[in-house]
Design a protein around this motif. Sequence first.
Motif: not given
Ligand code: SF4
Length: 303
Positions: A25, A60, A62, A85-87, A113, A171-174, A199, A259, A262
């Motif tokens: 990503y 990110v 994690f 990563c917000p998640m 994550n 995951c806010p994006i997925h 996700e 993201c 990323m």
């Molecule tokens: Fe976290 Fe979603 Fe970004 Fe993956 S895409 S790093 S799960 S925010």
Amino acid sequence: MKEEIKNRIIRLKQEKNAVILTHYYAPAEAQEIADYVGDSFYLAKVAKKSTADIIVFCGVSFMGESAKILNPDKKVLMPDLTADCPMAHMVAKGKIEEMREKYEDLAVVCYINSTAELKCLSDVCVTSSNAIKIVKALPNKNIFFIPDRNLGRYVASQIPEKNIIINDGCCPIHASITKEQLIEQKEKHPAAPILIHPECEPELLEISDVIGSTAELIDYVSQSPHEEFIVCTEDGVDYKLVTDNPEKKFFYPDPRPCCTDMKLNTLENILLALEKENHEVLVNETVAAKAQKSLDRMLELGR
Ligand code: SF4
Ligand code: 13P
């Protein structure tokens, strides 16, 4: 300008015995300069085996933390320490204690994550490419899956014999990709199979053809006779897909999932990290020692 930055990165890498690990990503330029590019599981395995003195992790937090936990004696740098990563934060520690009290025979399964603190409260880590295999292999009937509800629900759908309790993170994006956005692409490109990351919400997985981690989706494309694909994940994968398959076409939900964390892994930030060595990932030693057990168990069971 970019060429000059690349050359300086390459020189510094040699001088300092550093290696660059990049997630799919991250921006194309970070993938291009990397020694290893892959999904979370692959990168954790590479980090564990690395003989370099310095690991620069373009991902990110994690991911950087996991590399540090697996290599306590190495210097792990990130191009931007704020890439998060917000998640990874989406479960309350108290919830884990509550579940442990409620179920005697419970395994806390932690998607990679997640923060180091959450890993250290868990029994085993998983990634999207090994979660089903690892949960199946656990002796426990009761599983508390944290933090991602969508990967958790997907795993539960594949292992009906276990009681999988799911935490409500995402995951806010997925999770913001809608079924309508996917159908819109399918109507425009009816011959293209839909490839999706777990996700995403279950109603999207239901109408998709291939569910997998970033690496699994990329591998599928290389082996598939199809000429076009609808790709339902973060758009950083496009670089590898197009590089490996210049004759194939790729379509994404509109707007293209991105993201922003990323995307902080720019060439300029990689160079600064290598020059100054001040973006170091640090994990509390007690937390790291416990979290390492969960990660090592994943590497063992996911083999
Ligand atoms: Fe976290 Fe979603 Fe970004 Fe993956 S895409 S790093 S799960 S925010
Ligand atoms: P992969 O393990 O599939 O690369 O996924 C990591 C991730 O952050 C997905 O959003």
